[in-house]
Scaffold this motif. Structure first.
Motif, PDB file in Angstrom:
ATOM      1  N   ALA A 204      -7.682 -63.933 -42.048  1.00  0.00           N
ATOM      2  CA  ALA A 204      -6.690 -62.897 -42.357  1.00  0.00           C
ATOM      3  C   ALA A 204      -5.975 -63.198 -43.670  1.00  0.00           C
ATOM      4  O   ALA A 204      -5.754 -62.302 -44.495  1.00  0.00           O
ATOM      5  CB  ALA A 204      -5.681 -62.801 -41.214  1.00  0.00           C
ATOM      6  N   VAL A 205      -5.621 -64.472 -43.895  1.00  0.00           N
ATOM      7  CA  VAL A 205      -4.918 -64.847 -45.119  1.00  0.00           C
ATOM      8  C   VAL A 205      -5.807 -64.652 -46.338  1.00  0.00           C
ATOM      9  O   VAL A 205      -5.409 -64.050 -47.345  1.00  0.00           O
ATOM     10  CB  VAL A 205      -4.428 -66.306 -45.039  1.00  0.00           C
ATOM     11  CG1 VAL A 205      -3.932 -66.790 -46.401  1.00  0.00           C
ATOM     12  CG2 VAL A 205      -3.320 -66.442 -44.007  1.00  0.00           C
ATOM     13  N   VAL A 206      -7.056 -65.158 -46.264  1.00  0.00           N
ATOM     14  CA  VAL A 206      -7.953 -65.094 -47.421  1.00  0.00           C
ATOM     15  C   VAL A 206      -8.258 -63.662 -47.812  1.00  0.00           C
ATOM     16  O   VAL A 206      -8.060 -63.249 -48.956  1.00  0.00           O
ATOM     17  CB  VAL A 206      -9.266 -65.860 -47.132  1.00  0.00           C
ATOM     18  CG1 VAL A 206     -10.304 -65.571 -48.211  1.00  0.00           C
ATOM     19  CG2 VAL A 206      -9.004 -67.349 -47.082  1.00  0.00           C
ATOM     20  N   PHE A 207      -8.716 -62.874 -46.848  1.00  0.00           N
ATOM     21  CA  PHE A 207      -9.151 -61.525 -47.198  1.00  0.00           C
ATOM     22  C   PHE A 207      -7.981 -60.566 -47.374  1.00  0.00           C
ATOM     23  O   PHE A 207      -8.070 -59.609 -48.147  1.00  0.00           O
ATOM     24  CB  PHE A 207     -10.160 -61.017 -46.172  1.00  0.00           C
ATOM     25  CG  PHE A 207     -11.460 -61.774 -46.235  1.00  0.00           C
ATOM     26  CD1 PHE A 207     -12.348 -61.541 -47.265  1.00  0.00           C
ATOM     27  CD2 PHE A 207     -11.762 -62.740 -45.295  1.00  0.00           C
ATOM     28  CE1 PHE A 207     -13.530 -62.253 -47.344  1.00  0.00           C
ATOM     29  CE2 PHE A 207     -12.940 -63.457 -45.366  1.00  0.00           C
ATOM     30  CZ  PHE A 207     -13.832 -63.219 -46.397  1.00  0.00           C
ATOM     31  N   GLY A 208      -6.879 -60.833 -46.699  1.00  0.00           N
ATOM     32  CA  GLY A 208      -5.688 -60.043 -46.959  1.00  0.00           C
ATOM     33  C   GLY A 208      -5.168 -60.279 -48.365  1.00  0.00           C
ATOM     34  O   GLY A 208      -4.829 -59.354 -49.095  1.00  0.00           O
ATOM     35  N   ARG A 209      -5.130 -61.550 -48.770  1.00  0.00           N
ATOM     36  CA  ARG A 209      -4.648 -61.894 -50.110  1.00  0.00           C
ATOM     37  C   ARG A 209      -5.606 -61.427 -51.191  1.00  0.00           C
ATOM     38  O   ARG A 209      -5.187 -60.954 -52.247  1.00  0.00           O
ATOM     39  CB  ARG A 209      -4.465 -63.417 -50.189  1.00  0.00           C
ATOM     40  CG  ARG A 209      -3.973 -63.937 -51.515  1.00  0.00           C
ATOM     41  CD  ARG A 209      -2.568 -63.499 -51.795  1.00  0.00           C
ATOM     42  NE  ARG A 209      -2.097 -64.041 -53.064  1.00  0.00           N
ATOM     43  CZ  ARG A 209      -1.157 -63.492 -53.815  1.00  0.00           C
ATOM     44  NH1 ARG A 209      -0.577 -62.380 -53.415  1.00  0.00           N
ATOM     45  NH2 ARG A 209      -0.777 -64.042 -54.940  1.00  0.00           N
ATOM     46  N   THR A 210      -6.919 -61.521 -50.923  1.00  0.00           N
ATOM     47  CA  THR A 210      -7.902 -61.036 -51.891  1.00  0.00           C
ATOM     48  C   THR A 210      -7.735 -59.543 -52.120  1.00  0.00           C
ATOM     49  O   THR A 210      -7.812 -59.051 -53.253  1.00  0.00           O
ATOM     50  CB  THR A 210      -9.333 -61.323 -51.405  1.00  0.00           C
ATOM     51  OG1 THR A 210      -9.475 -62.726 -51.192  1.00  0.00           O
ATOM     52  CG2 THR A 210     -10.363 -60.880 -52.423  1.00  0.00           C
TER      53      THR A 210
END
Length: 273
Positions: A204-210
């Motif tokens: 969630a963090v990686v793809f949300g931030r991307t």
């Protein structure tokens, strides 16, 4: 995990995501009710969690599992997407972390077998994981020397290896000897559950931030740079999880290890009766 994976598309407060949360909570509640009703025949007798050392050790293990699997999922992606490594080379670049993990696990096992003392290992190990992850976070960029990244990954591996088995021993020591098998299973279960949640959170963090970076004025930056910026918060999350585990580990009372096994203890009880 489904809500974490699809949340950026659905919205984390959307009806679909809320349904996932409700199903998860309902399942957890049903499991607790059934385990309580089954009593001594439960897969994981809930009475084990009444002992503070058992509960704290299981929770610290869950935090460790989340930190470990979050790291092992994210770091190879950094090597491939940000540093341009092939999948094979990315696997080879993970060797320092794995070498640290295996070495620390073997050495801690030998020392514990001789001394019977185990708390210092998981306290120190969780501290190492937190410090190494915190130090790694700002280094995960496109132009930082890889030797620095892999060196800190090795330190992180040392912390993981120093923590995993000693935390299992803490769970075993906190349970009655006849329950050693189910206590070990419970420790493994909670660590895997923490790992599952950790992977979901990191995704969630990686793809949300991307997605946030891709929708902003940083569109001119390369995807590699955008992904590096998305990965850095993951290691801050890993550091927070390890720090939480460290604080719980400090509260765990070190109990003597059992001198016998669960089956042997049950056999002895049967003879006595």
């Amino acid at each position: 995990m489904l809500a974490a994976e699809q949340g950026r598309t659905w919205g984390y407060g959307s009806p679909a995501a809320l349904t996932c949360y409700a199903l998860g909570l309902t399942g957890l509640g049903a499991w607790l009710l059934i385990e309580r009703r089954m009593g001594e025949e439960a897969l994981i007798p809930l009475r084990l969690f009444r002992a503070a050392p058992f509960s704290l050790s299981a929770l610290a293990g869950a935090a460790l599992g989340a930190a470990m699997l979050g790291t092992m999922m994210t770091l190879p992606l950094y090597y491939q997407i940000v540093r341009g490594a092939s999948p094979t080379r990315s696997g080879l670049m993970m060797l320092p972390l794995m070498a640290g993990l295996v070495l620390a696990s073997a050495l801690s096992g030998r020392v514990i077998a001789r001394s019977g003392r185990y708390k210092a290992f998981f306290v120190t190990g969780l501290a190492l994981v937190a410090v190494a992850a915190l130090a790694l976070s700002p280094l995960l960029d496109t132009d930082v020397p890889l030797i620095a990244v892999m060196g800190l990954a090795a330190v992180l591996g040392l912390g993981l290896g120093s923590s995993m088995q000693p935390l299992t021993l803490a769970v075993q020591a906190a349970a009655p000897v006849r329950d050693m098998g189910v206590a070990t299973s419970a420790a493994t279960f909670t660590r895997q559950l923490g790992g599952t949640a950790g992977i979901a959170g990191c995704v969630a963090v990686v793809f949300g931030r991307t997605g946030e970076i891709g929708d902003s004025s940083a569109m001119t930056a390369s995807f590699a740079g955008s992904f590096a910026a998305a990965v850095r918060p993951v290691f801050l999350l890993v550091a927070i999880l390890a720090a939480a585990g460290f604080l719980m580990a400090l509260l765990i009372k070190e109990l003597p290890l059992h001198p016998t096994t669960g089956p042997r203890a049950r056999a002895t009880e049967g003879i006595t009766r």
